[in-house]
Write an enzyme that holds these catalytic residues in place. Structure first.
Site, PDB file in Angstrom:
ATOM      1  N   THR A  10       0.785  -1.148  -0.097  1.00  0.00           N
ATOM      2  CA  THR A  10      -0.144  -0.082   0.024  1.00  0.00           C
ATOM      3  C   THR A  10       0.814   1.272  -0.018  1.00  0.00           C
ATOM      4  O   THR A  10       1.868   1.342   0.532  1.00  0.00           O
ATOM      5  CB  THR A  10      -0.957   0.018   1.279  1.00  0.00           C
ATOM      6  OG1 THR A  10      -1.821   1.080   1.177  1.00  0.00           O
ATOM      7  CG2 THR A  10      -0.377  -0.302   2.544  1.00  0.00           C
ATOM      8  N   ARG A  11       0.303   2.218  -0.509  1.00  0.00           N
ATOM      9  CA  ARG A  11       1.100   3.582  -0.389  1.00  0.00           C
ATOM     10  C   ARG A  11      -0.098   4.609   0.102  1.00  0.00           C
ATOM     11  O   ARG A  11       0.153   5.986  -0.160  1.00  0.00           O
ATOM     12  CB  ARG A  11       1.408   4.040  -1.956  1.00  0.00           C
ATOM     13  CG  ARG A  11       0.464   3.790  -3.006  1.00  0.00           C
ATOM     14  CD  ARG A  11       1.162   4.475  -4.253  1.00  0.00           C
ATOM     15  NE  ARG A  11       0.420   5.898  -4.412  1.00  0.00           N
ATOM     16  CZ  ARG A  11      -0.832   5.914  -5.067  1.00  0.00           C
ATOM     17  NH1 ARG A  11      -1.042   4.763  -5.733  1.00  0.00           N
ATOM     18  NH2 ARG A  11      -1.319   7.355  -5.326  1.00  0.00           N
ATOM     19  N   HIS A  53      -7.790   1.994   6.251  1.00  0.00           N
ATOM     20  CA  HIS A  53      -8.799   2.285   6.741  1.00  0.00           C
ATOM     21  C   HIS A  53      -9.407   0.761   7.041  1.00  0.00           C
ATOM     22  O   HIS A  53      -8.980  -0.088   6.735  1.00  0.00           O
ATOM     23  CB  HIS A  53     -10.045   3.157   6.256  1.00  0.00           C
ATOM     24  CG  HIS A  53      -9.528   4.552   5.966  1.00  0.00           C
ATOM     25  ND1 HIS A  53      -9.372   5.360   7.027  1.00  0.00           N
ATOM     26  CD2 HIS A  53      -9.047   5.243   4.938  1.00  0.00           C
ATOM     27  CE1 HIS A  53      -8.554   6.462   6.817  1.00  0.00           C
ATOM     28  NE2 HIS A  53      -8.541   6.466   5.525  1.00  0.00           N
ATOM     29  N   HIS A 111      -9.548  -1.786   4.091  1.00  0.00           N
ATOM     30  CA  HIS A 111      -8.473  -2.317   3.795  1.00  0.00           C
ATOM     31  C   HIS A 111      -8.087  -3.448   4.961  1.00  0.00           C
ATOM     32  O   HIS A 111      -7.520  -4.573   4.893  1.00  0.00           O
ATOM     33  CB  HIS A 111      -7.278  -1.439   4.077  1.00  0.00           C
ATOM     34  CG  HIS A 111      -7.474  -0.256   3.109  1.00  0.00           C
ATOM     35  ND1 HIS A 111      -8.039   1.011   3.477  1.00  0.00           N
ATOM     36  CD2 HIS A 111      -7.223  -0.403   1.945  1.00  0.00           C
ATOM     37  CE1 HIS A 111      -8.119   1.613   2.562  1.00  0.00           C
ATOM     38  NE2 HIS A 111      -7.586   0.893   1.369  1.00  0.00           N
ATOM     39  N   ARG A 113      -6.888  -4.070  -7.380  1.00  0.00           N
ATOM     40  CA  ARG A 113      -7.728  -3.405  -8.773  1.00  0.00           C
ATOM     41  C   ARG A 113      -6.710  -2.357  -9.168  1.00  0.00           C
ATOM     42  O   ARG A 113      -6.505  -1.401  -8.215  1.00  0.00           O
ATOM     43  CB  ARG A 113      -9.113  -3.033  -8.315  1.00  0.00           C
ATOM     44  CG  ARG A 113      -9.844  -2.835  -9.595  1.00  0.00           C
ATOM     45  CD  ARG A 113     -11.345  -2.521  -8.988  1.00  0.00           C
ATOM     46  NE  ARG A 113     -12.099  -2.182 -10.074  1.00  0.00           N
ATOM     47  CZ  ARG A 113     -12.093  -0.914 -10.866  1.00  0.00           C
ATOM     48  NH1 ARG A 113     -11.412   0.112 -10.402  1.00  0.00           N
ATOM     49  NH2 ARG A 113     -12.851  -0.495 -11.933  1.00  0.00           N
ATOM     50  N   ASP A 114      -6.485  -2.051 -10.491  1.00  0.00           N
ATOM     51  CA  ASP A 114      -5.451  -1.002 -10.882  1.00  0.00           C
ATOM     52  C   ASP A 114      -4.337  -0.854  -9.863  1.00  0.00           C
ATOM     53  O   ASP A 114      -4.116   0.234  -9.361  1.00  0.00           O
ATOM     54  CB  ASP A 114      -6.302   0.268 -10.941  1.00  0.00           C
ATOM     55  CG  ASP A 114      -5.872   1.439 -11.634  1.00  0.00           C
ATOM     56  OD1 ASP A 114      -4.925   0.941 -12.333  1.00  0.00           O
ATOM     57  OD2 ASP A 114      -6.061   2.549 -11.306  1.00  0.00           O
ATOM     58  N   ALA A 126      -0.912  -0.185  -8.256  1.00  0.00           N
ATOM     59  CA  ALA A 126       0.173   0.698  -8.712  1.00  0.00           C
ATOM     60  C   ALA A 126      -0.484   1.730 -10.155  1.00  0.00           C
ATOM     61  O   ALA A 126       0.609   1.712 -10.875  1.00  0.00           O
ATOM     62  CB  ALA A 126       1.629   0.027  -8.970  1.00  0.00           C
TER      63      ALA A 126
END
Ligand SMILES: Nc1ncnc2c1ncn2[C@@H]1O[C@H](COP(=O)(O)OS(=O)(=O)O)[C@@H](OP(=O)(O)O)[C@H]1O
Length: 579
Positions: free
Chosen positions: A199-200, A204, A207, A293-294, A296
């Site tokens: 993650t970047r 919450h 996640h 999903r999508d 990076a």
């Protein structure tokens, strides 16, 4: 046992080169130097600790071309991202870089020697081709393509490195694990199956729910493995994010999850990046990897379309799944179901069920206005961290710049404002009167145009620092030139607060005649008599602002009326509550 590294051998160059370390250190003092950029530093750290296994250095031409064209190193191993060390023609010439040259790679922050590179190839990359093949389009709306064309120098030097020292970190040291350390940690806890979460962004409840669900499905433990190197421009800074991760890790079932920070420089390369992330997580010992999903994704291209399809990343990882030997766990979008007070994957929610979500934009709005962020969406401790870093408008600092002729009344208004802000409490108040700045910061400056400009930029620097720390700043320079005011504003907007500094230009438009007529100190008389040269309004220009947020005029208004108008302006912007 943790998962086998990519290529079966963890290329821990620190361990390999430890016996030579003193020798390498001594040699590094004799060699020519390259000071690494932030991205190169991140790359070198992961080359040296084995995060990029099987790499042992920066890619030479053969590996580079093969990776760009086929996602494989020249020897055939899967590796989708070029890891290159760029130098300029000037560096090649002045440092006499050639095949066989040994070069010390230094940390540009403190000059310390990190590694010795033995150059095996120097080559000029075809940057457009790299952009097309690796990132899918030669379109500078892609941050990595923009980087290639604007920051990457013209030559790449490839070659193996010998490790002297890892780049030093001073923040969250205890949460930074090398692959070797993380593998030892998994072994110690007998974690055999570990699902890594990349993650970047702040995390919450959704996640946390999706990682717990992934762990339960896979009968695995969770490694929250956020990127703290370079992420997408505009992301929440990693200091804030790590505090969020520290808060959220405490909400997992006991013994389920661990947090480790990854000093990766992301490229936002979508599908290729997902394969790369999987290889990295495998090197860190994970057996499973959640691909989003999508994953990076860099956002929209210059035509306003997404660079990659939402499932391109998952498809590419699936394509290479046998070679990757880390199991992909597709990221499941989770939605909250208020009636059941639970989260469920979107594709499992029966039609017609009422769900609730808060988008990123809505979350930012709530942070900005101080509106409540419900418990079902996040955790109190997480929200607290975010509110500290992104205070609501009513807690943010701001700068009011009052510009006008000498004796326009700007100082009187500023002092009245100071009293009113003190009365309101909640913020510290800083009064930067024109003459204070002159005597304390700019004593050596006169009133030539470039000196007035410099004086205002110094003031702007101080104002931005104070605003960012949450103060109410009131400044009263004459600030007669439009370009100087613009530069000051832009500095304060850029540096005066996390989401952009709050800046208000107030033109104290008291006419020159009035300023002169009411001048009890006789400065105008002295200027008229030629005793003060280049005096604003007499023999130097005052450029009337056309971009003022508010205009007041003390030939028509009282100080209190002007002050009140300013306070109303701040109230409209949400910065202060009315008494
Ligand atoms: N040539 C000239 N032009 C304008 N003002 C002059 C000049 N020389 C001296 N002063 C006195 O300096 C004070 C204004 O300084 P500032 O720093 O506000 O001016 S500027 O923003 O750099 O233009 C202001 O002082 P105070 O009125 O005491 O604030 C001016 O009277």
């Amino acid at each position: 046992m943790a998962n086998a590294p990519h290529g079966n051998v963890l290329k821990d160059l620190h361990a390999r080169d430890a016996p030579l370390r003193e020798q390498l250190l001594a040699e590094s003092e004799q060699l020519v130097d390259l000071r690494l950029t932030e991205r190169q530093l991140c790359d070198l750290e992961l080359i040296m600790n084995g995060g990029f296994s099987p790499l042992e250095g920066f890619m030479g031409q053969k590996d580079y071309e093969s990776v760009v064209e086929t996602l494989r190193l020249a020897g055939g191993a899967l590796f989708p991202m070029p890891i290159t060390l760029d130098v300029s023609q000037e560096q090649v010439d002045s440092l006499k870089l050639a095949e066989g040259t040994r070069v010390t790679l230094r940390d540009s922050r403190d000059e310390s020697p990190l590694a010795i590179l033995t150059i095996s190839s120097i080559y000029k990359p075809n940057k457009s081709n790299e952009a097309e093949k690796v990132f899918g389009a030669d379109d500078s709306a892609h941050p990595a393509v923009h980087y290639i064309h604007n920051s990457v120098k013209d030559f790449y030097v490839g070659g193996n490195v010998q490790a002297i020292h890892a780049p030093e970190h001073y923040d969250y040291v205890e949460l930074r694990y090398t692959p070797r350390e993380l593998r030892a940690y998994f072994d110690k806890l007998s974690w055999r199956r570990v699902v890594a979460f990349q993650t970047r962004n702040p995390m919450h409840r959704a996640h946390r729910e999706l990682t717990v669900r992934a762990a339960r499905q896979q009968r695995a433990n969770v490694l929250v493995h956020p990127v703290v190197g370079l992420t997408k421009p505009g992301d929440v800074d990693h200091f804030t994010r790590v505090r969020v991760y520290e808060a959220i890790i405490r909400t997992y079932p006991k013994g389920m999850a661990a947090l480790a920070l990854l000093p990766l420089a992301m490229r936002m390369g979508g599908p290729r990046e997902a394969v790369w992330h999987a290889i990295i997580r495998k090197n860190f010992g994970a057996t499973h990897f959640i691909v989003g999903r999508d994953h990076a994704g860099p956002g929209k291209n210059s035509q306003g379309k997404d660079f990659y399809g939402p499932y391109d990343a998952q498809e590419l990882v699936t394509k290479y799944k046998d070679e990757l030997a880390i199991e992909m766990v597709p990221f499941q979008m989770m939605s909250y179901i208020p009636d059941q007070d639970t989260y469920m994957p979107v594709d499992e929610i029966p039609k017609g069920t009422v769900t609730a979500d808060i988008s990123g934009t809505e979350l930012r709005r709530r942070l900005k206005t101080g509106a409540p962020i419900p418990d079902w969406f996040s955790y109190e401790a997480v929200v607290k961290v975010l509110r500290e870093s992104y205070p609501a408008k009513a807690q943010q600092g701001f700068t009011i710049l009052l510009t006008g002729y000498v004796n326009s009344g700007a100082n009187a208004i500023a002092k009245a404002l100071e009293s009113q802000f003190q009365q309101q409490a909640g913020r510290s108040v800083s009064l930067l009167l024109g003459d204070t700045i002159r005597s304390e910061l700019s004593a050596e400056l006169g009133f030539a145009p470039e000196e007035r400009h410099k004086n205002l930029q110094r003031l702007a620097f101080v104002a931005a620092e104070l605003s960012r720390a949450g103060a109410a700043v009131i400044a009263t320079p004459i600030a007669p030139y439009a370009h100087s005011r613009k530069a000051a504003k832009s500095h304060i907007v850029q540096n005066g607060g996390a989401g952009g500094g709050n800046f208000f230009l107030v033109h104290v438009a008291t006419p020159l005649e009035h300023c002169e007529k009411t001048d009890r100190r006789g400065v105008y008389a002295r200027a008229r008599a030629g005793q003060i040269k280049g005096f604003t309004g007499i023999d130097d220009k005052y450029e009337t602002p056309d971009d003022a947020d508010l205009v007041v005029d003390l030939s028509k208004q009282t100080v209190l009326e002007a002050t009140h108008a300013i306070i109303l302006c701040l109230e409209t912007a949400g910065l202060i509550g009315m008494a």
